[in-house]
Design an enzyme around this catalytic site. Structure first.
Site, PDB file in Angstrom:
ATOM      1  N   ASP A  46       0.828  -1.203   0.000  1.00 31.06           N
ATOM      2  CA  ASP A  46       0.000   0.000   0.000  1.00 31.06           C
ATOM      3  C   ASP A  46       0.867   1.259   0.000  1.00 31.06           C
ATOM      4  O   ASP A  46       1.793   1.392   0.797  1.00 31.06           O
ATOM      5  CB  ASP A  46      -0.897  -0.035   1.250  1.00 31.06           C
ATOM      6  CG  ASP A  46      -2.103   0.884   1.145  1.00 31.06           C
ATOM      7  OD1 ASP A  46      -1.960   2.006   0.637  1.00 31.06           O
ATOM      8  OD2 ASP A  46      -3.190   0.480   1.601  1.00 31.06           O
ATOM      9  N   THR A  81      -7.376   3.878  -1.299  1.00 32.73           N
ATOM     10  CA  THR A  81      -7.033   2.481  -1.051  1.00 32.73           C
ATOM     11  C   THR A  81      -8.111   1.497  -1.479  1.00 32.73           C
ATOM     12  O   THR A  81      -7.859   0.588  -2.270  1.00 32.73           O
ATOM     13  CB  THR A  81      -6.719   2.296   0.444  1.00 32.73           C
ATOM     14  OG1 THR A  81      -5.572   3.084   0.772  1.00 32.73           O
ATOM     15  CG2 THR A  81      -6.436   0.836   0.772  1.00 32.73           C
ATOM     16  N   ASN A 102     -13.235   5.493  -0.048  1.00 33.33           N
ATOM     17  CA  ASN A 102     -13.036   4.833   1.243  1.00 33.33           C
ATOM     18  C   ASN A 102     -14.217   5.077   2.177  1.00 33.33           C
ATOM     19  O   ASN A 102     -14.487   4.285   3.085  1.00 33.33           O
ATOM     20  CB  ASN A 102     -11.768   5.347   1.919  1.00 33.33           C
ATOM     21  CG  ASN A 102     -10.501   4.802   1.282  1.00 33.33           C
ATOM     22  OD1 ASN A 102     -10.539   3.864   0.486  1.00 33.33           O
ATOM     23  ND2 ASN A 102      -9.375   5.404   1.631  1.00 33.33           N
ATOM     24  N   ASP A 213       2.448   2.765   3.469  1.00 35.79           N
ATOM     25  CA  ASP A 213       1.384   3.765   3.403  1.00 35.79           C
ATOM     26  C   ASP A 213       1.249   4.509   4.730  1.00 35.79           C
ATOM     27  O   ASP A 213       1.132   5.743   4.756  1.00 35.79           O
ATOM     28  CB  ASP A 213       0.061   3.084   3.054  1.00 35.79           C
ATOM     29  CG  ASP A 213      -1.097   4.062   2.957  1.00 35.79           C
ATOM     30  OD1 ASP A 213      -1.138   4.828   1.995  1.00 35.79           O
ATOM     31  OD2 ASP A 213      -1.954   4.039   3.862  1.00 35.79           O
ATOM     32  N   HIS A 259      -1.725   3.050  -5.046  1.00 34.70           N
ATOM     33  CA  HIS A 259      -1.563   4.474  -5.337  1.00 34.70           C
ATOM     34  C   HIS A 259      -0.191   4.902  -4.852  1.00 34.70           C
ATOM     35  O   HIS A 259       0.521   4.123  -4.207  1.00 34.70           O
ATOM     36  CB  HIS A 259      -2.641   5.310  -4.635  1.00 34.70           C
ATOM     37  CG  HIS A 259      -2.753   5.005  -3.165  1.00 34.70           C
ATOM     38  ND1 HIS A 259      -1.784   5.342  -2.245  1.00 34.70           N
ATOM     39  CD2 HIS A 259      -3.708   4.345  -2.456  1.00 34.70           C
ATOM     40  CE1 HIS A 259      -2.137   4.917  -1.051  1.00 34.70           C
ATOM     41  NE2 HIS A 259      -3.291   4.301  -1.142  1.00 34.70           N
ATOM     42  N   HIS A 358      -3.001  10.858  -0.404  1.00 30.71           N
ATOM     43  CA  HIS A 358      -3.294  10.425  -1.768  1.00 30.71           C
ATOM     44  C   HIS A 358      -4.788  10.580  -1.980  1.00 30.71           C
ATOM     45  O   HIS A 358      -5.547  10.815  -1.040  1.00 30.71           O
ATOM     46  CB  HIS A 358      -2.856   8.974  -1.979  1.00 30.71           C
ATOM     47  CG  HIS A 358      -3.362   8.041  -0.918  1.00 30.71           C
ATOM     48  ND1 HIS A 358      -4.603   7.429  -0.985  1.00 30.71           N
ATOM     49  CD2 HIS A 358      -2.815   7.643   0.256  1.00 30.71           C
ATOM     50  CE1 HIS A 358      -4.781   6.685   0.105  1.00 30.71           C
ATOM     51  NE2 HIS A 358      -3.722   6.798   0.873  1.00 30.71           N
TER      52      HIS A 358
END
Length: 420
Positions: A46, A81, A102, A213, A259, A358
């Protein structure tokens, strides 16, 4: 000669006679080692930007990239995500598979909010992930964490306690996400599945790491602590490869990110500047999505629509076509997108902060995602950037599943590197 000496002498004479007359024993042939067919392992790291490979701390991932096919991959919009993990395993953009954010709401379920803890199949079942088709084809799947892999796809959830499910399909083996489970434990768990007898051994597996992440959010993509997280996850990849080698298990490894990550700061915030009683905000940050309240549409649209410093806003029906976003009923009436590195908020930040985020324009360089494919099915190559919807048809090729009509992706980017 004592009696026990006589017995011993007689026994020795009998043994010598037997040795002289008995045929030689044929040695037992060694048990042949199992010859294993390749498995397919989809690994998500991630928030892993492709340029993290240039920091000199990724010997294992860099070797896989050099020996296999690699690229800077474009995520789908929004570069979040859950939408992108679901795209990777369905071959559909978020606008089509239904996991559009999300955090989201659905007009058909007023009063409910989808979060990253939601496992009600209603929210997930607009598209079937690859493990569902694999299981239907008799290919056993094991998902050691992947957003949505704990959901019984296609099931109906009762509206009263104990909220039992009717129908639906999950992977034959799956694990509920638990952030406390370390990367080493996750790798060992996947290897344990591969130690099983062939009849109950998964042939398609997923693995998920979240630490890069988390560090990127907390410290920003350029911070040394993020680089440390990158180095740590590279060690886990090394342990995975060593474990596969020890088992004699060939694998086609597809390593992806959902991402990238952009640096953010409390000094780079755009305020919506709307009266509190004029709108309902669903989500904010790199982008904001909202619905004007009854009688307030003109006020909200006049204040927001068009270009402002560091932010663009559109009606849902007017979102630029390149985002492939705006037809799903779960997308609110207005989308505002911040310039990369800026964030949208209702109120000014209370304190100074910096970090990363992100969700920005999916074509922004900072949002690019890692892609590496390594194993007996791949020739070495540096690929041109491609869209992440293309990973799903690649996975179908690796599993021997037929092409699926109606998806948004294609295996075209891999046709010159895939050994069929």
């Amino acid at each position: 000669m004592r009696w026990y000496s006589k017995i011993a002498a007689a026994a020795l004479a009998a043994l010598l006679q037997a040795c002289a007359t008995a045929p030689a024993l044929t040695p037992t042939p060694p048990v042949a080692a199992e010859v294993r067919a390749p498995v397919t392992i989809l690994v998500s790291i991630d928030g892993f930007r492709p340029d993290y490979l240039e920091r000199g701390v990724t010997p294992n991932l860099s070797r896989l990239a050099a020996e296999g096919a690699s690229a800077a991959m474009r995520p789908s919009f929004p570069s979040k995500t859950f939408p992108n993990h679901w795209t990777l395993v369905t071959g559909l953009v978020p606008d089509h598979h239904g996991i559009v954010a999300n955090k989201m709401e659905d007009p058909a379920r007023p009063g409910e909010t989808f979060t990253m803890a939601t496992d009600d199949p209603y929210w997930w079942s607009a598209a079937e992930p690859i493990w569902v088709d694999a299981e239907k084809a008799g290919i056993r799947a094991g998902t050691l964490f992947w957003p949505g892999s704990n959901v019984a796809i296609g099931a109906t959830k009762a509206d009263k306690w104990p909220y039992e499910l009717s129908g639906g399909t999950r992977p034959e083996d799956w694990a509920q996400f638990n952030q406390a489970l370390t990367g080493k434990q996750r790798v060992n768990g996947l290897l344990d599945w591969l130690r099983r007898p062939a009849a109950i051994r998964p042939k398609f597996l997923t693995l998920y790491f979240d630490t890069v992440d988390s560090a990127g959010h907390s410290y920003g993509p350029m911070d040394s602590r993020t680089t440390k997280a990158v180095a740590d996850v590279d060690k886990r990849i090394g342990e995975l490869m060593a474990g596969l080698e020890a088992l004699g298990q060939p694998a086609n490894l597809v390593v992806v990110a959902d991402h990238g990550m952009a640096a953010t700061s409390s000094d780079r915030v755009v305020l919506l500047g709307l009266p509190a009683d004029s709108y309902h905000l669903v989500e904010s940050g790199p982008y904001a999505v909202l619905n004007p309240l009854p009688g307030k549409q003109t006020l909200v649209e006049t204040a927001l629509l068009g270009h402002r410093d560091h932010m663009d806003c559109w009606r849902k029906s007017e979102i630029p076509a390149r985002f492939r976003y705006g037809t799903n009923p779960r997308i609110p009436a207005i989308l505002c997108l911040a310039e990369t590195g800026w964030q949208i908020a209702e109120k000014p930040p209370k304190e100074k902060s910096s970090g990363g985020n992100h969700g920005y324009d999916n074509q922004a360089p900072d949002m690019a995602a890692l892609f590496i494919a390594h194993g007996p099915a791949f020739r070495p190559a540096k690929l041109a950037p491609f869209d992440n919807v293309d990973v799903y048809p690649l996975l179908r090729d690796l599993l021997g599943l037929p092409a699926k009509p109606g998806i948004d992706g294609t295996d075209t980017p891999f046709r010159d590197v895939l050994i069929r």
